[in-house]
Each structure stands twice: as structure tokens, then as C-alpha cells.
Design an enzyme around this catalytic site. Structure first.
Site, PDB file in Angstrom:
ATOM      1  CD  GLU A 117      30.397 110.151 118.962  1.00 29.73           C
ATOM      2  OE1 GLU A 117      31.447 109.309 119.539  1.00 29.73           O
ATOM      3  OE2 GLU A 117      30.742 111.384 119.110  1.00 29.73           O
ATOM      4  CG  ASP A 258      38.546 116.870 116.723  1.00 33.97           C
ATOM      5  OD1 ASP A 258      37.782 116.050 115.661  1.00 33.97           O
ATOM      6  OD2 ASP A 258      37.871 116.869 117.758  1.00 33.97           O
ATOM      7  CD  GLU A 351      33.047 121.458 125.358  1.00 36.62           C
ATOM      8  OE1 GLU A 351      32.296 120.637 124.459  1.00 36.62           O
ATOM      9  OE2 GLU A 351      34.080 120.937 125.548  1.00 36.62           O
ATOM     10  CD  GLU A 372      39.440 115.446 123.689  1.00 31.91           C
ATOM     11  OE1 GLU A 372      38.792 114.748 123.110  1.00 31.91           O
ATOM     12  OE2 GLU A 372      39.181 115.961 124.656  1.00 31.91           O
TER      13      GLU A 372
END
Length: 413
Positions: A117, A258, A351, A372
Site C-alpha cells: 500500500e 490482481d 465485493e 476498477e
């Protein structure tokens, strides 16, 4: 807070790309200019409330109109907003924020931070703003782009992450203490995305600073994942960075994996690197062979290829955009339209969505303002100019304003 910056960025880019005279848009009754202004207003609704109610904390809590630190007390929303301010043409506020960050952000602190992150948000946010600054009309240092205050901050933050890469495999720990390095009791289990999502920022840093260490550690981590893929060409979800033993063996394109695939493609494009692209294309074959069913992608066991979870996760919605970047536009559009039907069903992406049942998964019904699907629409629109993609942009604006907007910003649903 920072989540709002992430979905508004692609929305801004989607509408900024549309020419007002776009016949396809006009034919479908889309007033592009008005949507562009609405997205601009959405940004300032969130941004001004962050400054008023939450600064210097990382994120705004829009329901209680206060702030909280989430990623390490970096005033993260300001870093996330920097490049958006430039896209909006707000150079004076950008310059003010750069001064505030230079004075107020300290990376020499006793905080346990996520390596992944901190890279994508702090290092990435500072680098993108640094590289956009001259285009936005700012005065830059004589040595730009190889010098500048934001580049120096990005390098300082990235150096704090380097101790995490000191493992036998070269795959990094998931968490590092910014002052002391890796804690002695730190778990060696890291998700695949937390290992393979550094090459874009770290290679950029190496090229701008002349120090190869950043690109070197990022490449070593990528190659370690590649070396440990299964015989059928898949990678799992979590791996032990000391022993290289797979701890979670679900293979798919969503959470935990991902951005590894995303960074192979974007790293290959950025660096014109055939090796990175060939890695991705090999994975792409295995993903199509074992996980793709009717333009959906399921989760499978990485060694056997048997279905383990027939679900679509909202994080997977980046995939059509990634497919468009490698020229696979037809497959990208078909998958995008599947995902778009889920958006239209709920006014946002849950989700988890159970594909056979056509409904949400219990306790995973939320929509935390993920960008996304909007990002995929933006990439696909660049590739096709298909006005259907603008309709997703319109739907996103309408539903986010309707279900997420509150007095102090935008809230998770």
C-alpha cells in the site's frame, strides 16, 4: 477519503477523453460536458470536506465528519489527490499541497506500514504528481525530471520499504516498520499481489535517480513468483517468502493476485520489456484455459485447475482494461459487459458475486467505492470509442451520487 480519489480519477479521465461533439455520445443523449462538470464537483465535495474535517489524518470518515490514520499517517488523501488536482488544472492548490506535504510528512516514524500500500499510494502518488508537474505549467527544478521535491519524497519513502525485500527468495514481507525495518515476529506469508506490484514505481525511481536498487529488487520479486508457478502455469494467493511454499493455493485474477498481472503488463509497456510481457502472455494462456467460463473468470486450485470458488470479485473488474492494453479488445468487451450487468443490477459492484446464483455472497455485499470497473471503461473507451462505455460512466456518476453522497463526502455502501 483516499477511496474517493481512486474512483474519481478514472471517471475524470473517461469524461475528459470524450469530445463534446462525439456523435455516439450525442446519439445516446449523453451531455458529456455536464457530466465532466459533475465529476469535477464530486471531487471538490470530497476534497474540501477532507481538508475541513480530516486533515492531517490519512482519510476522511464521511459519516462522522472526522479523520483517521489508515496507512501510516502520511496525510494520504493529499498525496492521492495531487495528480487529480493537476488533471483538473488547479495548479495553485497543487503548489500549496506540495508545500504542506514537504513540511508535514515524515517517513522516519515508528509505524508498521503495508509495503504494497505504501508503494502504490505514497511512492506512486508522489511520482505521478512529480512527472505531471511540468505539463501542468509548474516551474520545475533545473534537473527535472531527475530532481524535484516530490521525487525526493518518493525516494525517501521507497528506501523505507527496501528492508522488506531482504529475504532468501527476494520476495518481500508484507509489512515493514518505517523506523526499525522488519519486525522480528513478522509473518513470512505475503499475498501474490504484495510481491509483484512494485516494478512500475520502483523502475521509475531507478531511472530518475540513477540508483538501480529499486528496479533490481522489484524484478527479483517478479522472477521469484514466475519461478514458483505451478506445472499448469498458475500462481496461488499467498506464499511464504522464506520457503517459497504456497500457503493459499487458489488461483484467479482477483484479490490477492490482481495487480501482479496488471504490473507485468504495465511494466512491460512502460519499460518496453519483452520478458515481462512474455511472462504475462504465458499466464494469460493458463488463465483462459483453466479459469475462464462464458467470459467470467472463476477461482481454481493452482495445481489441479479444479474450480474452488465460482465467484466474481469486484477487484477483478480491472481485467477488461488490462486485456485492452494487450489488444484483446473483443474478449475485454465481452467480460466488461458481464461485469456491467452486475453494476446495473445493484447500482455498484458487490465485493463478491456468486455467478451461478446471480446474486451477492452473504456478508460480502458492500461497495467500498472501488474504481476498477470505471478504469476498465476508460481504457476500453480509448481503444474502441464505444458509447456503451460512456453509459457506464453516466451510471457510475448517477449511482454514486445517489447512494454514496453524504454531507461530508462519499461513503462506502
Amino acid at each position: 477519503g483516499a477511496a474517493v480519489q481512486r474512483f474519481l480519477g478514472p471517471l475524470l479521465c473517461l469524461w475528459a477523453l470524450c469530445l463534446p461533439a462525439s456523435s455516439g455520445a450525442a446519439a445516446r443523449g449523453l451531455d458529456v460536458a455536464s457530466y465532466r462538470e459533475r465529476v469535477r464537483a464530486m471531487f471538490y465535495h470530497a476534497y474540501e470536506h477532507y481538508l475541513e474535517s480530516a486533515f492531517p489524518y490519512d482519510e476522511l470518515r464521511p459519516l462522522t465528519c472526522d479523520g483517521q490514520d489508515t496507512w501510516g499517517s502520511f496525510s494520504l488523501t493529499l498525496i492521492d489527490a495531487l495528480d487529480t488536482l493537476l488533471i483538473l488544472g488547479n495548479v495553485s492548490e497543487f503548489q500549496r499541497v506540495v508545500s504542506v506535504l514537504q513540511e508535514g510528512v515524515d517517513f522516519d516514524i515508528d509505524v508498521n506500514a503495508s509495503v504494497f500500500e505504501t508503494n502504490i499510494r505514497v511512492v506512486g502518488g508522489l511520482l505521478s504528481a512529480h512527472l505531471l508537474s511540468r505539463k501542468a505549467g509548474l516551474e520545475v527544478e533545473a534537473g527535472w525530471p531527475c530532481s524535484g521535491p516530490l521525487l525526493r519524497m518518493a525516494e525517501e519513502a521507497a528506501r523505507k520499504l527496501l528492508p522488506a525485500f531482504q529475504t532468501p527468495t527476494g520476495m518481500p514481507y508484507g509489512t515493514v516498520n518505517l523506523l526499525h525495518g522488519v519486525n522480528p515476529g513478522e509473518t513470512p506469508v505475503t499475498c501474490t499481489a504484495g510481491i509483484g506490484t512494485f516494478i512500475v514505481e520502483f523502475a521509475t525511481l531507478s531511472h530518475l535517480t540513477g540508483d538501480p536498487v529499486f528496479e533490481d529488487v522489484a524484478r527479483k520479486a517478479l522472477k521469484a513468483l514466475w519461478k514458483n508457478r505451478s506445472d499448469i502455469g498458475l500462481v496461488g494467493n499467498h506464499i511464504d517468502v522464506i520457503t517459497a511454499k504456497w500457503v493459499a493455493q487458489d488461483a484467479g485474477i482477483g484479490a490477492g493476485v490482481d495487480s501482479y498481472f496488471e504490473y507485468l503488463v504495465k511494466g512491460a509497456i512502460l519499460l518496453q520489456d519483452k520478458e515481462l510481457m512474455s511472462m504475462f502472455l504465458e499466464y494469460n494462456k493458463a488463465i483462459k484455459n483453466y479459469t475462464k467460463f462464458d467470459d467470467w473468470y472463476l477461482w481454481v486450485q493452482m495445481y489441479k485447475g479444479t474450480v474452488s470458488m465460482p465467484v466474481f470479485q469486484s477487484l477483478e473488474a480491472y481485467w477488461p482494461g488490462l486485456q485492452s492494453l494487450i489488444g484483446d479488445v473483443d474478449n475485454a468487451m465481452r467480460t466488461f459487459l458481464n461485469y456491467y450487468t452486475v453494476w446495473k443490477q445493484f447500482g455498484g459492484l458487490p465485493e463478491f458475486y456468486n455467478i451461478p446464483q446471480g446474486y451477492t455472497v452473504d456478508k460480502r455485499e458492500g461497495y467500498p467505492l472501488r474504481p476498477e470497473l470505471i478504469e476498465s471503461a476508460m481504457y476500453l473507451y480509448r481503444a474502441t470509442r464505444d458509447p456503451t462505455l460512456l453509459e457506464l460512466g453516466r451510471d457510475a456518476v448517477e449511482s454514486i451520487e445517489k447512494i454514496s453522497k453524504v454531507d461530508c463526502g462519499f461513503a462506502t455502501v
